[in-house]
Scaffold this motif. Structure first.
Motif, PDB file in Angstrom:
ATOM      1  N   GLY A  52      -0.275   6.991   8.650  1.00  0.00           N
ATOM      2  CA  GLY A  52      -0.716   5.894   7.253  1.00  0.00           C
ATOM      3  C   GLY A  52      -0.272   4.527   7.497  1.00  0.00           C
ATOM      4  O   GLY A  52       0.612   4.384   8.464  1.00  0.00           O
ATOM      5  N   PRO A  53      -0.473   3.593   6.653  1.00  0.00           N
ATOM      6  CA  PRO A  53      -0.243   2.266   6.727  1.00  0.00           C
ATOM      7  C   PRO A  53       1.334   2.040   6.632  1.00  0.00           C
ATOM      8  O   PRO A  53       2.018   2.791   5.873  1.00  0.00           O
ATOM      9  N   LEU A  54       1.610   1.124   7.447  1.00  0.00           N
ATOM     10  CA  LEU A  54       3.081   0.825   7.609  1.00  0.00           C
ATOM     11  C   LEU A  54       3.383  -0.445   6.996  1.00  0.00           C
ATOM     12  O   LEU A  54       2.671  -1.723   7.177  1.00  0.00           O
ATOM     13  N   THR A  55       4.458  -0.736   6.353  1.00  0.00           N
ATOM     14  CA  THR A  55       4.955  -2.225   5.818  1.00  0.00           C
ATOM     15  C   THR A  55       6.219  -2.570   6.663  1.00  0.00           C
ATOM     16  O   THR A  55       6.962  -1.520   6.899  1.00  0.00           O
ATOM     17  N   ALA A  56       6.763  -3.703   6.756  1.00  0.00           N
ATOM     18  CA  ALA A  56       8.020  -3.956   7.194  1.00  0.00           C
ATOM     19  C   ALA A  56       9.036  -3.669   6.539  1.00  0.00           C
ATOM     20  O   ALA A  56      10.053  -2.914   6.922  1.00  0.00           O
TER      21      ALA A  56
END
Length: 460
Positions: A255-259
């Motif tokens: 799924g989506p990743l964030t820093a």
């Protein structure tokens, strides 16, 4: 000399112009030669295999990756060790080879590939100033001055494909410092650095691996010298440790990743490793493989956040220094010959005899010389490189959104100003950093070099 500028349609054995003869260009050339291509390797220094990283003559400048991971070829991980044994160099798998010896390795492998006869090699000791699309290929234009400094007419060479392998650009000059003998803009000019007074006090601006090498050159050969090292964060690269063999796999979620999310995951893994007695380096090394994949999954906004908030913390853990070098720096600090300060350079003025007085976070300091070790300046919109200026003017290259290099696909194909792929124009190494992030070290470059060679020699 002018060659026929008309380029035939690409075939499985093309003529490939490689611009840049450092590690990226040399390893790409070796892979192309093994595949039967005709290679012209353009290197303004006149000799391939060195580049910025391996041109040093100082034997104290060591690789920052152990020998067992510095083979030039992903399908032969012991190649460097085999070469060292044949060359009579005592080198164990966990040793750190001097950089100058690694350049010998690259040169030897290039020569062997050329002598094998599958492809042909011509090394051109000229500076490339332009690349012009012609028909289905390119005309490569070199400048008037060669590696020997002799003037001559411009020369042109035909190529089916072009590989941009110009490596790490030099640091940006200090805007507020005048041109002067004490202002050393090239941290790899070992002769000039060594020629500084034996009792000099030197300001080294930057605290990365280049600054570390420069400090070793300055202090190891002159006991009366001192160094003030200054950078924004004042953080040195962490050292490797001996006998670090633990493997560690960090589960990266789908799924989506964030820093922020990835950094939190890594910190949790570091805490877990510490709880069970595993050194943090195993966690960081285990992330080397998936780093490019994680970066590709970040949207541009998260890439920017990582760069702005977390990059330095990652770099000092990821790009480490050899234990012997770390011990030297610790000894210099204990002797009072090395200070490391955060906050950067706040100002500079000249005293009555024209010597620099710099303002640091703790006040003014009189210094003998200033050395620019701030690292490469990858923003091609700020370059004075004639080739990069010409390619931008032609619309063949544009910067990536973060201005870490050139806008390219994940496999190194260049996107032009219109957003479309420029056919048979590719890049390897540091110019790909915007697309891959990890693109500056041999373990990543060797994979790129092999893949680009396969791409350019594939039958259509």
């Amino acid at each position: 000399m002018t060659t026929d500028a008309a380029s035939p349609a690409p075939t499985s054995t093309p003529t490939v112009a490689i611009i840049g003869g450092g590690a990226s260009g040399t390893l790409t050339a070796v892979n192309l030669l093994r595949r039967g291509a005709s290679v012209r390797l353009f290197e303004s220094r006149g000799e391939a295999g060195r580049g910025v990283a391996y041109s040093t003559t100082d034997e104290r400048h060591l690789l920052n990756v152990r020998a067992n991971n510095m083979s030039g070829f992903p399908d032969d991980r012991d190649d460097l060790l085999s070469w060292a044994a044949a060359a009579g160099i005592e080198l164990g798998p966990t040793d750190f080879l001097p950089r100058r010896d690694y350049s010998r390795y690259l040169c030897d492998r290039l020569a062997a590939a050329a002598e094998a006869g599958a492809g042909t090699l011509e090394t051109v000791g000229k500076t490339v100033v332009d690349v012009e699309p012609v028909g289905g290929g390119f005309t490569v234009v070199t400048g008037a001055d060669g590696a020997d400094g002799a003037a001559g007419p411009e020369e042109t060479y035909a190529a089916d494909a072009v590989v941009l392998a110009y490596g790490n650009p030099p640091p940006q000059p200090f805007a507020d410092l005048p041109e002067a003998p004490w202002n050393l803009s090239d941290p790899w000019d070992v002769d000039r650095i060594s020629a500084l007074p034996a009792d000099a006090t030197v300001l080294v601006v930057g605290s990365g691996l280049t600054a570390v090498d420069t400090t070793v050159t300055l202090l190891d050969e002159a006991p009366a010298r001192s160094v003030v090292m200054v950078s924004r964060h004042g953080l040195l690269p962490n050292p490797h440790v001996d006998d670090q063999f633990t493997s560690w796999v960090t589960p990266v979620p789908d799924g989506p990743l964030t820093a922020d999310g990835v950094v939190e995951l890594v910190r949790e893994q570091l805490e877990h490793a510490a709880e069970i007695g595993v050194d943090w380096r195993a966690v960081i090394d285990g992330l080397r493989g998936p780093t490019q994949s994680i970066w590709r999954r970040f949207p541009e906004s998260e890439r920017r956040r990582f760069r702005e908030v977390y990059a330095r913390e990652w770099e000092v853990r990821r790009h480490r220094m050899a234990p012997r070098i770390a011990a030297l720096l610790a000894a210099y600090q204990a002797e009072g010959r090395l200070e490391i300060l955060a906050g950067g350079v706040l100002g500079c003025r000249l005293d009555g005899v024209g010597q620099p007085v710099v303002t640091l976070a703790d006040g003014e300091r009189e210094v003998t010389a200033v050395i620019n070790c701030t690292g490469p300046s990858p923003d091609i919109t700020r370059t004075d490189n004639p080739l990069l200026l010409a390619l931008q003017k032609r619309g063949l290259i544009v910067p990536d959104p973060l201005r870490l290099g050139i806008d390219v696909t994940e496999d190194g194909r260049v996107r032009g100003a219109d957003g479309r792929i420029v056919r048979n124009l590719v890049t390897v190494g540091p110019p790909c950093k915007g697309a891959l992030y990890e693109a500056t070290a041999i373990p990543e470059i060797r994979v790129q070099a092999a893949a680009v060679a396969a791409l350019l020699t594939a039958a259509e």
